[in-house]
Scaffold this motif. Structure first.
Motif, PDB file in Angstrom:
ATOM      1  N   PRO A 170       0.813  -1.229   0.000  1.00 25.40           N
ATOM      2  CA  PRO A 170       0.000   0.000   0.000  1.00 25.40           C
ATOM      3  C   PRO A 170       0.846   1.279   0.000  1.00 25.40           C
ATOM      4  N   ILE A 171       1.971   1.241   0.695  1.00 24.48           N
ATOM      5  CA  ILE A 171       2.842   2.418   0.731  1.00 24.48           C
ATOM      6  C   ILE A 171       3.528   2.601  -0.619  1.00 24.48           C
ATOM      7  N   VAL A 172       3.972   1.502  -1.217  1.00 26.63           N
ATOM      8  CA  VAL A 172       4.605   1.570  -2.536  1.00 26.63           C
ATOM      9  C   VAL A 172       3.618   2.133  -3.564  1.00 26.63           C
ATOM     10  N   VAL A 173       2.368   1.731  -3.473  1.00 21.96           N
ATOM     11  CA  VAL A 173       1.336   2.252  -4.380  1.00 21.96           C
ATOM     12  C   VAL A 173       1.166   3.759  -4.181  1.00 21.96           C
ATOM     13  N   ALA A 174       1.115   4.195  -2.934  1.00 22.52           N
ATOM     14  CA  ALA A 174       0.961   5.627  -2.649  1.00 22.52           C
ATOM     15  C   ALA A 174       2.160   6.427  -3.158  1.00 22.52           C
ATOM     16  N   ILE A 175       3.350   5.891  -2.979  1.00 20.26           N
ATOM     17  CA  ILE A 175       4.553   6.562  -3.481  1.00 20.26           C
ATOM     18  C   ILE A 175       4.498   6.640  -5.005  1.00 20.26           C
ATOM     19  N   GLY A 176       4.062   5.561  -5.641  1.00 18.65           N
ATOM     20  CA  GLY A 176       3.942   5.551  -7.101  1.00 18.65           C
ATOM     21  C   GLY A 176       2.937   6.567  -7.602  1.00 18.65           C
ATOM     22  N   GLN A 177       1.819   6.693  -6.899  1.00 20.73           N
ATOM     23  CA  GLN A 177       0.822   7.693  -7.280  1.00 20.73           C
ATOM     24  C   GLN A 177       1.412   9.094  -7.164  1.00 20.73           C
ATOM     25  N   ALA A 178       2.102   9.359  -6.070  1.00 23.86           N
ATOM     26  CA  ALA A 178       2.710  10.682  -5.881  1.00 23.86           C
ATOM     27  C   ALA A 178       3.761  10.955  -6.952  1.00 23.86           C
ATOM     28  N   ALA A 179       4.568   9.952  -7.273  1.00 28.97           N
ATOM     29  CA  ALA A 179       5.595  10.126  -8.304  1.00 28.97           C
ATOM     30  C   ALA A 179       4.960  10.376  -9.672  1.00 28.97           C
ATOM     31  N   GLY A 180       3.904   9.647  -9.979  1.00 22.08           N
ATOM     32  CA  GLY A 180       3.227   9.832 -11.265  1.00 22.08           C
ATOM     33  C   GLY A 180       2.591  11.201 -11.397  1.00 22.08           C
ATOM     34  N   ILE A 181       1.930  11.640 -10.342  1.00 18.14           N
ATOM     35  CA  ILE A 181       1.316  12.972 -10.362  1.00 18.14           C
ATOM     36  C   ILE A 181       2.400  14.043 -10.455  1.00 18.14           C
ATOM     37  N   ALA A 182       3.487  13.862  -9.728  1.00 16.86           N
ATOM     38  CA  ALA A 182       4.592  14.827  -9.789  1.00 16.86           C
ATOM     39  C   ALA A 182       5.160  14.899 -11.203  1.00 16.86           C
ATOM     40  N   ALA A 183       5.319  13.756 -11.849  1.00 18.54           N
ATOM     41  CA  ALA A 183       5.835  13.742 -13.222  1.00 18.54           C
ATOM     42  C   ALA A 183       4.874  14.452 -14.173  1.00 18.54           C
ATOM     43  N   ALA A 184       3.587  14.181 -14.016  1.00 24.30           N
ATOM     44  CA  ALA A 184       2.593  14.822 -14.881  1.00 24.30           C
ATOM     45  C   ALA A 184       2.568  16.337 -14.677  1.00 24.30           C
ATOM     46  N   LEU A 185       2.603  16.764 -13.417  1.00 21.23           N
ATOM     47  CA  LEU A 185       2.609  18.205 -13.143  1.00 21.23           C
ATOM     48  C   LEU A 185       3.883  18.861 -13.666  1.00 21.23           C
ATOM     49  N   SER A 186       5.012  18.196 -13.494  1.00 23.76           N
ATOM     50  CA  SER A 186       6.275  18.741 -13.989  1.00 23.76           C
ATOM     51  C   SER A 186       6.229  18.928 -15.502  1.00 23.76           C
ATOM     52  N   ALA A 187       5.702  17.931 -16.200  1.00 25.25           N
ATOM     53  CA  ALA A 187       5.600  18.026 -17.657  1.00 25.25           C
ATOM     54  C   ALA A 187       4.614  19.121 -18.067  1.00 25.25           C
ATOM     55  N   LYS A 188       3.463  19.142 -17.420  1.00 24.30           N
ATOM     56  CA  LYS A 188       2.429  20.127 -17.756  1.00 24.30           C
ATOM     57  C   LYS A 188       2.915  21.553 -17.529  1.00 24.30           C
ATOM     58  N   LEU A 189       3.669  21.758 -16.452  1.00 23.08           N
ATOM     59  CA  LEU A 189       4.123  23.102 -16.088  1.00 23.08           C
ATOM     60  C   LEU A 189       5.521  23.429 -16.612  1.00 23.08           C
TER      61      LEU A 189
END
Length: 96
Positions: free
Chosen positions: A54-73
């Motif tokens: 569950p923690i690995v999944v949460a970290i993956g979600q945060a990393a994915g959102i961070a990557a998407a925001l970084s690309a978008k911005l």
């Protein structure tokens, strides 16, 4: 577990939690990279807690959102506004 035998994921009590800082997903010497899962920066003691699924999944979600925001911005991950990342994760129902 619920009666219909689906998995029930509950967060810890409000006073019983630990945080994983965003900076632990950002390598010190590599630009434009976000790491996720068991390879994030942590102490030996913390590894026991962050390696469960569950923690690995949460970290993956945060990393994915961070990557998407970084690309978008057009912002390097190291300079991403962490408040924006947290806001976006909360909007998606993440427990942070």
């Amino acid at each position: 577990m619920s009666r219909d035998k689906r998995t029930l994921i509950k967060g810890p009590p409000p006073s019983d939690y630990y945080g994983i800082p965003y900076r632990s997903l950002i390598p010190l010497k590599v630009e434009n990279l976000i790491v996720a899962g068991r390879c994030i920066s942590s102490t030996h003691e913390a590894q026991a807690a962050i390696r469960i699924i569950p923690i690995v999944v949460a970290i993956g979600q945060a990393a994915g959102i961070a990557a998407a925001l970084s690309a978008k911005l057009s912002t390097p991950p190291r300079r991403l506004n962490v408040s924006l990342l947290r806001k976006t994760l909360r909007e998606q129902g993440a427990i942070i």
